[in-house]
Design a protein around this motif. Structure first.
Motif, PDB file in Angstrom:
ATOM      1  N   UNK A  43       0.832  -1.213   0.000  1.00 43.16           N
ATOM      2  CA  UNK A  43       0.000   0.000   0.000  1.00 43.16           C
ATOM      3  C   UNK A  43       0.862   1.256   0.000  1.00 43.16           C
ATOM      4  N   UNK A  44       1.904   1.263   0.823  1.00 40.43           N
ATOM      5  CA  UNK A  44       2.790   2.427   0.878  1.00 40.43           C
ATOM      6  C   UNK A  44       3.494   2.635  -0.460  1.00 40.43           C
ATOM      7  N   UNK A  45       3.952   1.551  -1.058  1.00 44.27           N
ATOM      8  CA  UNK A  45       4.614   1.667  -2.363  1.00 44.27           C
ATOM      9  C   UNK A  45       3.665   2.243  -3.406  1.00 44.27           C
ATOM     10  N   UNK A  46       2.415   1.827  -3.393  1.00 45.38           N
ATOM     11  CA  UNK A  46       1.448   2.369  -4.349  1.00 45.38           C
ATOM     12  C   UNK A  46       1.131   3.837  -4.040  1.00 45.38           C
ATOM     13  N   UNK A  47       1.068   4.187  -2.739  1.00 41.57           N
ATOM     14  CA  UNK A  47       0.765   5.570  -2.376  1.00 41.57           C
ATOM     15  C   UNK A  47       1.890   6.535  -2.762  1.00 41.57           C
ATOM     16  N   UNK A  48       3.128   6.046  -2.771  1.00 39.43           N
ATOM     17  CA  UNK A  48       4.225   6.922  -3.198  1.00 39.43           C
ATOM     18  C   UNK A  48       4.414   6.855  -4.711  1.00 39.43           C
ATOM     19  N   UNK A  49       3.373   6.366  -5.365  1.00 38.84           N
ATOM     20  CA  UNK A  49       3.233   6.384  -6.821  1.00 38.84           C
ATOM     21  C   UNK A  49       4.145   5.413  -7.570  1.00 38.84           C
ATOM     22  N   UNK A  50       4.450   4.274  -6.964  1.00 38.94           N
ATOM     23  CA  UNK A  50       5.090   3.191  -7.713  1.00 38.94           C
ATOM     24  C   UNK A  50       3.995   2.513  -8.525  1.00 38.94           C
ATOM     25  N   UNK A  51       4.364   2.004  -9.692  1.00 37.80           N
ATOM     26  CA  UNK A  51       3.416   1.214 -10.473  1.00 37.80           C
ATOM     27  C   UNK A  51       3.178  -0.130  -9.791  1.00 37.80           C
ATOM     28  N   UNK A  52       2.225  -0.896 -10.330  1.00 34.34           N
ATOM     29  CA  UNK A  52       1.922  -2.194  -9.707  1.00 34.34           C
ATOM     30  C   UNK A  52       3.129  -3.120  -9.703  1.00 34.34           C
ATOM     31  N   UNK A  53       3.835  -3.172 -10.815  1.00 32.95           N
ATOM     32  CA  UNK A  53       5.009  -4.065 -10.910  1.00 32.95           C
ATOM     33  C   UNK A  53       6.085  -3.630  -9.916  1.00 32.95           C
ATOM     34  N   UNK A  54       6.380  -2.329  -9.870  1.00 31.13           N
ATOM     35  CA  UNK A  54       7.392  -1.836  -8.934  1.00 31.13           C
ATOM     36  C   UNK A  54       6.979  -2.076  -7.490  1.00 31.13           C
TER      37      UNK A  54
END
Length: 189
Positions: A43-54
């Protein structure tokens, strides 16, 4: 009793509530914290605007790291500490698009403070990046107050450690003699 030394505090409190034996409580603790860490990392990775793969790559790297494999396999609070720091990062990222109210910021900062003072640095950083400095300072004091009140409640629910409050524990001549001090105080009582 339920306060045996080989089971940590959270599992000890969970034993009578969920009617779990020691082994089941430890397994439930490990599974719950691992699941929470997995969810908050992604969730944090997605919130800091990483793509799904990243985000999935970051999630996988965190879960297979040596630190994660070690700390998630024992009933310790290191995983919960990591979760509290990541909650601060996630809240800051969420705040960019959806401003958070003061009570939510105080709650997240209090969660980080409830782990360790060094984890509270993430909570303080969250407060400073989301509010003006004077308001952030007030919210930090509010978080400290919340944790202080909850600590008093915790002392009624669980048995507090005597080592922290013992006067003799801080004297240099008593280092390594805690058992002797405990025996002496027991005899005096």
């Amino acid at each position: 009793g339920i306060r045996d030394r080989d089971v940590t505090g959270v599992q000890t409190c969970a034993l009578p509530i969920f009617h779990l034996d020691r082994e089941s409580a430890v397994h439930a603790w490990i599974a719950t914290t691992a699941g929470l860490l997995s969810g908050i990392v992604y969730t944090t990775a997605r919130l800091v605007r990483f793509g799904r793969i990243e985000a999935m790559l970051v999630w996988a790297l965190v879960l297979v790291s040596a630190s994660s494999l070690f700390w998630q396999s024992v009933p310790e609070t290191k995983t919960v500490g990591a979760i509290s720091i990541l909650l601060c990062v996630a809240a800051a990222a969420w705040h960019d698009d959806h401003p958070l109210p003061d009570w939510a910021l105080v709650t997240v900062a209090a969660v980080s403070l409830s782990m360790t003072v060094s984890n509270f640095m993430a909570g303080l950083a969250l407060l400073v990046v989301t509010r003006p400095v004077r308001r952030a300072a007030q919210l930090a004091v509010n978080a400290f107050f919340v944790v202080s009140v909850l600590q008093v409640v915790q002392n009624f629910v669980t048995q507090p450690s005597d080592v922290i409050v013992m006067e003799n524990a801080v004297r240099p001549d008593t280092i390594g003699k805690i058992d002797e001090i405990d025996a002496t105080e027991t005899e005096e009582a």
